[in-house]
Design an enzyme around this catalytic site. Structure first.
Site, PDB file in Angstrom:
ATOM      1  N   HIS A   4      -5.587 -11.883  54.153  1.00 56.31           N
ATOM      2  CA  HIS A   4      -6.391 -11.941  55.674  1.00 56.31           C
ATOM      3  C   HIS A   4      -6.249 -13.446  56.027  1.00 56.31           C
ATOM      4  O   HIS A   4      -6.444 -14.275  55.078  1.00 56.31           O
ATOM      5  CB  HIS A   4      -6.990 -11.722  55.374  1.00 56.31           C
ATOM      6  CG  HIS A   4      -8.001 -11.098  56.805  1.00 56.31           C
ATOM      7  ND1 HIS A   4      -8.725 -11.919  57.815  1.00 56.31           N
ATOM      8  CD2 HIS A   4      -8.084  -9.330  57.205  1.00 56.31           C
ATOM      9  CE1 HIS A   4      -9.095 -10.681  58.650  1.00 56.31           C
ATOM     10  NE2 HIS A   4      -8.351  -9.892  58.639  1.00 56.31           N
ATOM     11  N   ASP A  27      -7.320  -1.878  55.979  1.00 55.17           N
ATOM     12  CA  ASP A  27      -5.548  -1.682  56.351  1.00 55.17           C
ATOM     13  C   ASP A  27      -5.391  -0.923  54.746  1.00 55.17           C
ATOM     14  O   ASP A  27      -4.456  -0.027  54.364  1.00 55.17           O
ATOM     15  CB  ASP A  27      -4.618  -2.054  56.656  1.00 55.17           C
ATOM     16  CG  ASP A  27      -4.678  -2.442  57.483  1.00 55.17           C
ATOM     17  OD1 ASP A  27      -4.667  -3.582  58.755  1.00 55.17           O
ATOM     18  OD2 ASP A  27      -4.692  -1.804  58.811  1.00 55.17           O
TER      19      ASP A  27
HETATM   20  C1  SDX Z   1      -5.153  -6.741  61.010  1.00 57.57           C
HETATM   21  O1  SDX Z   1      -7.152 -11.402  61.888  1.00 57.57           O
HETATM   22  C2  SDX Z   1      -7.584 -10.284  61.964  1.00 57.57           C
HETATM   23  O2  SDX Z   1      -8.401  -9.703  61.876  1.00 57.57           O
HETATM   24  C3  SDX Z   1      -7.016  -8.511  61.785  1.00 57.57           C
HETATM   25  C4  SDX Z   1      -7.540  -7.554  61.259  1.00 57.57           C
HETATM   26  C5  SDX Z   1      -8.393  -7.052  62.198  1.00 57.57           C
HETATM   27  O3  SDX Z   1      -8.944  -5.691  62.283  1.00 57.57           O
HETATM   28  O4  SDX Z   1      -7.407  -6.859  63.413  1.00 57.57           O
HETATM   29  O5  SDX Z   1      -8.118  -7.738  60.174  1.00 57.57           O
HETATM   30  C6  SDX Z   1      -6.308  -6.361  60.768  1.00 57.57           C
HETATM   31  O6  SDX Z   1      -3.919  -7.723  60.482  1.00 57.57           O
HETATM   32  C7  SDX Z   1      -5.195  -6.994  58.918  1.00 57.57           C
HETATM   33  C8  SDX Z   1      -4.171  -7.519  58.108  1.00 57.57           C
HETATM   34  C9  SDX Z   1      -3.347  -6.147  58.133  1.00 57.57           C
HETATM   35  N1  SDX Z   1      -2.321  -7.116  57.079  1.00 57.57           N
HETATM   36  C10 SDX Z   1      -1.400  -7.141  55.962  1.00 57.57           C
HETATM   37  O7  SDX Z   1      -2.620  -6.099  55.260  1.00 57.57           O
HETATM   38  C11 SDX Z   1       0.092  -7.367  55.666  1.00 57.57           C
HETATM   39  C12 SDX Z   1       0.022  -7.929  54.176  1.00 57.57           C
HETATM   40  N2  SDX Z   1      -0.511  -9.628  54.118  1.00 57.57           N
HETATM   41  C13 SDX Z   1      -0.456 -10.386  54.092  1.00 57.57           C
HETATM   42  O8  SDX Z   1       0.710  -9.908  55.121  1.00 57.57           O
HETATM   43  C14 SDX Z   1      -1.032 -11.687  55.166  1.00 57.57           C
HETATM   44  O9  SDX Z   1      -2.040 -11.438  54.426  1.00 57.57           O
HETATM   45  C15 SDX Z   1      -0.955 -11.859  56.232  1.00 57.57           C
HETATM   46  C16 SDX Z   1      -0.238 -11.549  57.418  1.00 57.57           C
HETATM   47  C17 SDX Z   1      -2.531 -10.884  56.481  1.00 57.57           C
HETATM   48  C18 SDX Z   1      -2.323 -13.348  55.980  1.00 57.57           C
HETATM   49  O10 SDX Z   1      -1.252 -13.837  56.262  1.00 57.57           O
HETATM   50  P1  SDX Z   1      -0.697 -15.732  55.325  1.00 57.57           P
HETATM   51  O11 SDX Z   1      -1.905 -16.457  56.502  1.00 57.57           O
HETATM   52  O12 SDX Z   1      -0.395 -15.983  55.306  1.00 57.57           O
HETATM   53  O13 SDX Z   1      -1.944 -15.713  54.448  1.00 57.57           O
HETATM   54  P2  SDX Z   1      -2.288 -16.843  54.020  1.00 57.57           P
HETATM   55  O14 SDX Z   1      -2.133 -18.003  55.011  1.00 57.57           O
HETATM   56  O15 SDX Z   1      -3.998 -16.773  53.075  1.00 57.57           O
HETATM   57  O16 SDX Z   1      -1.574 -17.367  52.674  1.00 57.57           O
HETATM   58  C19 SDX Z   1      -1.384 -18.029  51.516  1.00 57.57           C
HETATM   59  C20 SDX Z   1      -0.746 -17.715  50.401  1.00 57.57           C
HETATM   60  C21 SDX Z   1       1.020 -17.630  50.730  1.00 57.57           C
HETATM   61  O17 SDX Z   1       1.937 -18.181  49.391  1.00 57.57           O
HETATM   62  P3  SDX Z   1       2.494 -20.115  49.321  1.00 57.57           P
HETATM   63  O18 SDX Z   1       3.226 -19.929  50.286  1.00 57.57           O
HETATM   64  O19 SDX Z   1       0.686 -20.374  49.182  1.00 57.57           O
HETATM   65  O20 SDX Z   1       3.174 -19.169  48.196  1.00 57.57           O
HETATM   66  O21 SDX Z   1      -0.445 -16.071  49.894  1.00 57.57           O
HETATM   67  C22 SDX Z   1       0.208 -15.672  50.308  1.00 57.57           C
HETATM   68  C23 SDX Z   1       0.893 -16.176  51.578  1.00 57.57           C
HETATM   69  O22 SDX Z   1       2.350 -15.695  51.021  1.00 57.57           O
HETATM   70  N3  SDX Z   1       0.352 -13.878  50.483  1.00 57.57           N
HETATM   71  C24 SDX Z   1       0.322 -12.799  50.140  1.00 57.57           C
HETATM   72  C25 SDX Z   1       0.072 -11.615  50.593  1.00 57.57           C
HETATM   73  N4  SDX Z   1      -0.992 -12.670  51.661  1.00 57.57           N
HETATM   74  C26 SDX Z   1      -0.459 -13.571  52.079  1.00 57.57           C
HETATM   75  N5  SDX Z   1       1.458 -12.872  49.170  1.00 57.57           N
HETATM   76  C27 SDX Z   1       1.601 -11.757  48.967  1.00 57.57           C
HETATM   77  N6  SDX Z   1       0.540 -10.281  49.382  1.00 57.57           N
HETATM   78  C28 SDX Z   1       0.171 -10.604  50.126  1.00 57.57           C
HETATM   79  N7  SDX Z   1      -0.068  -9.780  50.922  1.00 57.57           N
END
Ligand code: SDX
Length: 377
Positions: A266, A323
């Site tokens: 998130h 989700d």
């Molecule tokens: C919603 O914003 C809100 O409030 C949204 C929401 C709402 O109510 O409106 O809460 C609803 O959109 C919830 C999120 C739903 N999406 C997902 O579940 C999709 C899977 N999640 C990812 O796509 C991701 O976690 C995000 C998009 C939600 C956040 O992405 P970020 O901002 O890139 O996350 P981060 O900066 O914390 O990532 C840090 C690291 C990165 O790796 P490195 O570059 O450090 O090696 O964590 C990794 C990311 O690649 N990472 C994941 C991951 N989420 C982040 N790796 C594997 N699986 C994941 N799900």
């Protein structure tokens, strides 16, 4: 103030605005609507009482709630124009694409009578959007499934009426209605997430409420945002088929592989999303009462258990988000995964409306105009 973008040293642009609607503490995993904790609201209030809270700032008295329900019923009729927009779409269209068009059509009707006069005083437009969206989402579902539309039955509660319109008959199942009410409450608002920021951004240019809602739906559709709930259930079903949870965990950790563990991580929560905790318990409750096979729930719990012990997820503070479990409940109710995101949009319409009015009525509001970090020559 509302709509201003500021740059921090990390060159990460963050949209910042002032609001009194929703509070999130991402480190502590806290979520409050107008100062009320989400767990208490989800357990002890109907979704319509939560709609009232988000719009007016206080939970309604029983008298106020009764009047508000009447207002919602009176403004829930969907126009023939919107009905024709739905019918104009091919049955293969994704329901979110149809919902975008429905709000766009409502923006045309608004513009015909009000031109560019954006009216922040009259909450009736916002209430009409919240009142119509269940019927619109139900009609979209029945259109793509080649079924006749079901008339609203205003004797039923907001959630019961929605189930009645989707399934075409009164679903006298309090368990389902209570579970859906909870899902609506948990998805109603969430501070400045991407789709709410889009609604504010479009509204800050002077576009009317319905045009702003259309932009919100288009933003929520993305799999990184609201589209994740549909992707989670597809991922769980894939794991069920393959029987190999570890392979999915390894894929998610492989930075050469674009696959992310859907429903995990998130932008704000670096702790357990409080909504996921509530939904995990609700999954248990509904599946055990239905004595339904909870294979998908068991897989989700196994996935969570492995991930939360894994260095990769721990160091990146990745936890289940809203989700991760919501789709399992909707699946148990019999709602197809293609409708999960439209149902998210149905609930979030309340938050978008509340946030849009707050922005329009904030005298400090200026047009939202992000700057860039120019990296060219
Ligand atoms: C919603 O914003 C809100 O409030 C949204 C929401 C709402 O109510 O409106 O809460 C609803 O959109 C919830 C999120 C739903 N999406 C997902 O579940 C999709 C899977 N999640 C990812 O796509 C991701 O976690 C995000 C998009 C939600 C956040 O992405 P970020 O901002 O890139 O996350 P981060 O900066 O914390 O990532 C840090 C690291 C990165 O790796 P490195 O570059 O450090 O090696 O964590 C990794 C990311 O690649 N990472 C994941 C991951 N989420 C982040 N790796 C594997 N699986 C994941 N799900």
């Amino acid at each position: 103030t509302t709509g201003l973008f500021t740059y921090d040293p990390g060159f990460v642009s963050t949209a910042s605005c002032s609001s009194t609607i929703t509070f999130i503490d991402g480190d502590e995993g806290v979520l409050k609507y107008r100062g009320h904790d989400i767990a208490d609201l989800a357990e002890n209030n109907s979704f319509t009482a939560v709609i009232y809270l988000l719009l007016y700032g206080e939970l309604p008295s029983s008298e106020q709630h009764k009047k508000f329900l009447l207002k919602i019923q009176e403004s829930s009729k969907v126009s023939e124009q919107v009905t024709n927009v739905i019918k104009a779409f091919p049955k293969t269209a994704h329901p979110m694409s149809i919902l975008v068009a429905c709000f766009a059509n409502l923006s045309a009707s608004y513009h015909e009578t009000h031109g560019n006069n954006v009216n922040g005083e009259d909450l009736d437009f916002g209430i009409s959007a919240i009142a119509q969206v269940p019927a619109i989402v139900a009609m979209i579902y029945r259109h793509i499934n080649n079924q006749e539309f079901t008339n609203a039955n205003n004797k039923l509660s907001y959630s019961e009426n929605f189930l009645n319109m989707i399934f075409g008959s009164a679903v006298n199942n309090t368990l389902f209605v209570k579970a859906l009410d909870k899902i609506f409450t948990l998805h109603a608002d969430h501070e400045q997430n991407a789709s709410t920021a889009a609604v504010r951004l479009v509204g800050s240019a002077g576009s009317n409420l319905f045009a702003s809602l259309s932009a919100g739906v288009a933003t929520l559709w993305g799999p990184a945002h609201g589209g994740a709930n549909e992707a989670v259930i597809n991922m769980l079903k894939e794991i069920e088929q393959s029987g190999d949870v570890d392979r999915f965990i390894e894929k998610a950790k492989d930075d050469k592989d674009p696959f992310k563990l859907m429903g995990f991580g998130h932008r704000v929560y670096k702790n357990y999303d409080p909504r996921a905790l509530i939904l995990k318990d609700a999954c248990h409750e509904i599946l055990s009462k239905l004595e339904q096979n909870n294979e998908l729930l068991e897989i989700a719990k196994k996935l969570e258990e492995i991930a939360l012990k894994d260095e990769y997820f721990i160091t990146r503070k990745l936890y289940p988000n809203v989700d991760f479990y919501s789709g399992i409940i909707m699946n148990a109710i019999g709602i197809p995964s293609s409708m999960f995101t439209p149902i998210f949009a149905l609930a979030r319409t309340t938050g978008w409306v509340a946030q849009w009015y707050e922005m329009v009525n904030d005298k400090e509001t200026k047009i939202c105009r992000p700057r860039q970090l120019y990296l060219g020559k």
